[in-house]
Enzyme design. Structure first.
Site, PDB file in Angstrom:
ATOM      1  N   GLU A  36       1.074  -1.318   0.243  1.00 35.04           N
ATOM      2  CA  GLU A  36       0.210   0.471  -0.271  1.00 35.04           C
ATOM      3  C   GLU A  36       1.017   1.468  -0.067  1.00 35.04           C
ATOM      4  O   GLU A  36       0.111   2.252  -0.937  1.00 35.04           O
ATOM      5  CB  GLU A  36      -0.826   0.170   1.368  1.00 35.04           C
ATOM      6  CG  GLU A  36      -2.064  -1.022   1.241  1.00 35.04           C
ATOM      7  CD  GLU A  36      -3.036  -0.807  -0.499  1.00 35.04           C
ATOM      8  OE1 GLU A  36      -3.358  -0.013  -0.607  1.00 35.04           O
ATOM      9  OE2 GLU A  36      -3.612  -1.421  -0.561  1.00 35.04           O
ATOM     10  N   CYS A 191     -11.807   1.784 -15.137  1.00 39.60           N
ATOM     11  CA  CYS A 191     -12.252   3.347 -15.295  1.00 39.60           C
ATOM     12  C   CYS A 191     -10.896   4.101 -14.995  1.00 39.60           C
ATOM     13  O   CYS A 191     -10.771   4.904 -13.618  1.00 39.60           O
ATOM     14  CB  CYS A 191     -13.032   3.470 -13.910  1.00 39.60           C
ATOM     15  SG  CYS A 191     -13.839   5.177 -13.686  1.00 39.60           S
ATOM     16  N   CYS A 198     -16.691   2.176 -20.334  1.00 39.02           N
ATOM     17  CA  CYS A 198     -17.541   2.085 -20.101  1.00 39.02           C
ATOM     18  C   CYS A 198     -18.518   0.603 -20.241  1.00 39.02           C
ATOM     19  O   CYS A 198     -18.960   0.782 -19.112  1.00 39.02           O
ATOM     20  CB  CYS A 198     -18.550   3.419 -20.067  1.00 39.02           C
ATOM     21  SG  CYS A 198     -17.379   4.363 -19.230  1.00 39.02           S
ATOM     22  N   CYS A 201     -17.763  -1.875 -17.800  1.00 38.94           N
ATOM     23  CA  CYS A 201     -17.794  -1.999 -16.907  1.00 38.94           C
ATOM     24  C   CYS A 201     -19.061  -2.697 -15.931  1.00 38.94           C
ATOM     25  O   CYS A 201     -20.287  -2.168 -16.453  1.00 38.94           O
ATOM     26  CB  CYS A 201     -17.983  -0.090 -16.892  1.00 38.94           C
ATOM     27  SG  CYS A 201     -18.103   0.403 -14.249  1.00 38.94           S
ATOM     28  N   CYS A 207     -24.664   4.818 -13.478  1.00 42.49           N
ATOM     29  CA  CYS A 207     -23.299   5.007 -13.317  1.00 42.49           C
ATOM     30  C   CYS A 207     -23.972   6.707 -13.923  1.00 42.49           C
ATOM     31  O   CYS A 207     -24.236   7.143 -15.452  1.00 42.49           O
ATOM     32  CB  CYS A 207     -22.014   5.095 -14.161  1.00 42.49           C
ATOM     33  SG  CYS A 207     -20.674   6.430 -13.898  1.00 42.49           S
TER      34      CYS A 207
END
Ligand code: SF4
Length: 354
Positions: A36, A191, A198, A201, A207
Site C-alpha cells: 500500500e 475506469c 464503460c 464496466c 453511473c
C-alpha cells in the site's frame, strides 16, 4: 431491488480482477502495508519488482526495523517520493517497540503511524484482517466521482468528504478484502483516467457520468498555478581516482536522507566551497554536464552542475563528518541517491567514457 454496487463489482472481480499480485500471496499485514505504501502515487507494474526485492531483503517487520536507513533508501532508489521509505522505516521501528512487532488491526491506531493516512489504514485493515473499512485512494476517488457525478477537485476538503460518503455507501459489510481489491482494480483497469472502458464496466447501469457522456470530466482537475522556479549550484567534486563527493541531505525536506552532490547558492565561489567542505585545494574545471530543470510537485529547480577537482598533497581530505562521503558507482556502496544525483553521476560516467 437489483444487485448492489458491491454485488456487481465482486462478481466482476472474480472473473476479471487481479488475483496474482505478489502481496496477495501470502496476504500478511506486513506485505499488505508495504504494498500500500509503494502503491501510493505509483502504478502496480512499477511497484512489483521493488516489492519483490524489498521482501527478499526484509522478509518481515523485524528485519525492516533492524535495517540501516541508508540500506532502505538504497532499495527504494528509483521509486520516488522517498519520504514514504523513511516513514515506512520509522513505522517499522515503532511497531516493534510499541506493539511487540504485531500489526494493530485497528484503522485508528494504524493512522497514528508515520506515512499511514486514512485510506491506507483502511486498505490494510480490509485486506489484511478482512474487516469492513471504506477506502478512498486515487483510483477509488475516480470511480466514485464518476459514478456519482461529484464535481470539483478531490483535493478540496468538501469534495473529499462527499467522496468519503460515497465510499461509505458502497462498501459492503462482508467480503472486505475482495471488495477493496475489486474497487481498486476497477479504477486501475476499467475506469482509467483518460480512456475509461464503460462498456466493460460492471457498474455502468447507474453511473451518472457515463449516462451524461461526461466520464472523463470527473474527477475535477486541480486548479492550475504556475510553479515557482529556483536555481542551485550542484558541486561535482572529483578525487584523482574518479570518486565523487556526496553529501547527505537533511532528514526533512526535498530528498531528505538521500545522498547528492552538495547543493549551494549559485554565487558560491570555489574558495567558499573549499571552506564549506574543509577541503584542501579545490580547482574548478571545465566540462561540467549541462544544466537542466528538475520538476517537483511544488517548484521547478534549475540544476547548474559545476566541476571541481581536489588537488594538492592531501587530495582526499574533507571535513570528517558522516554527512560527506566519496562515492564510486561501481564500488557497491549501498546508499540512496536523489534523482538528480543519479542523473549527474550518469552524466559524469558518460563524460569519462567519451
Ligand atoms: Fe467509470 Fe465508465 Fe464505469 Fe462509470 S461506467 S464507473 S465512468 S468505467
Amino acid at each position: 431491488m437489483g444487485p448492489t454496487f458491491a454485488d456487481r463489482l465482486l462478481a466482476w472481480h472474480q472473473l476479471h480482477g487481479r488475483h496474482d499480485l505478489p502481496w496477495q500471496h501470502p496476504r500478511s499485514p506486513y506485505r499488505v502495508w508495504l504494498s500500500e505504501i509503494m502503491l501510493q502515487q505509483t502504478q502496480v507494474q512499477t511497484v512489483i519488482p521493488y516489492f519483490e526485492r524489498f521482501v527478499r531483503h526484509y522478509p518481515d517487520l523485524a528485519a525492516l526495523a533492524d535495517a540501516a536507513e541508508d540500506d532502505v533508501l538504497h532499495l527504494w532508489s528509483g521509486l520516488g517520493y522517498y519520504s514514504r521509505a523513511r516513514n515506512l522505516h520509522r513505522a517499522a521501528r515503532l511497531l516493534v517497540e510499541r506493539f511487540n512487532g504485531d500489526f494493530p488491526d485497528d484503522a485508528g491506531v494504524l493512522e497514528s503511524l508515520p506515512g499511514i493516512g486514512r485510506s491506507t489504514a483502511a486498505a490494510i485493515v480490509a485486506q489484511a484482517f478482512g474487516r469492513r473499512a471504506p477506502i478512498l485512494d486515487g483510483n477509488v476517488k475516480r470511480v466514485l466521482a464518476r459514478h456519482n457525478a461529484v464535481d470539483g477537485f478531490p483535493g478540496d476538503s468538501a469534495v473529499a468528504s462527499r467522496l468519503w460518503e460515497c465510499a461509505e455507501a458502497v462498501t459492503p459489510d462482508a467480503d472486505a478484502a475482495n471488495f477493496t481489491q475489486a474497487i481498486m482494480d476497477l479504477g486501475a483497469t476499467v475506469c482509467t483516467r483518460t480512456k475509461p472502458r464503460c462498456n466493460a464496466c460492471p457498474v455502468s447501469a447507474d453511473c451518472r457520468a457515463f449516462h451524461t457522456g461526461r466520464s472523463t470530466d470527473y474527477p475535477g482537475r486541480k486548479p492550475r498555478r504556475a510553479l515557482p522556479e529556483k536555481a542551485s549550484l550542484f558541486a561535482l567534486i572529483l578525487r584523482a581516482d574518479g570518486a565523487c563527493l556526496l553529501e547527505r541531505r537533511p532528514p526533512e525536506g526535498v530528498w531528505g536522507g538521500l545522498w547528492s552532490p552538495p547543493e549551494l547558492p549559485l554565487d558560491t565561489t570555489t574558495a567558499a566551497l573549499a571552506h564549506y567542505l574543509g577541503a584542501g585545494d579545490l580547482e574548478a574545471e571545465d566540462g561540467a554536464p549541462a544544466a537542466f530543470i528538475h520538476t517537483f510537485s511544488h517548484f521547478r529547480l534549475r540544476v547548474e552542475p559545476r566541476l571541481y577537482r581536489v588537488t594538492g598533497a592531501n587530495a582526499t581530505h574533507v571535513r570528517d563528518v558522516d554527512t560527506l562521503l566519496w562515492y564510486k558507482p561501481d564500488a557497491g556502496q549501498r546508499i540512496g541517491l536523489s534523482a538528480v544525483a543519479s542523473r549527474l553521476l550518469q552524466a559524469l560516467e558518460t563524460r569519462t567514457r567519451i
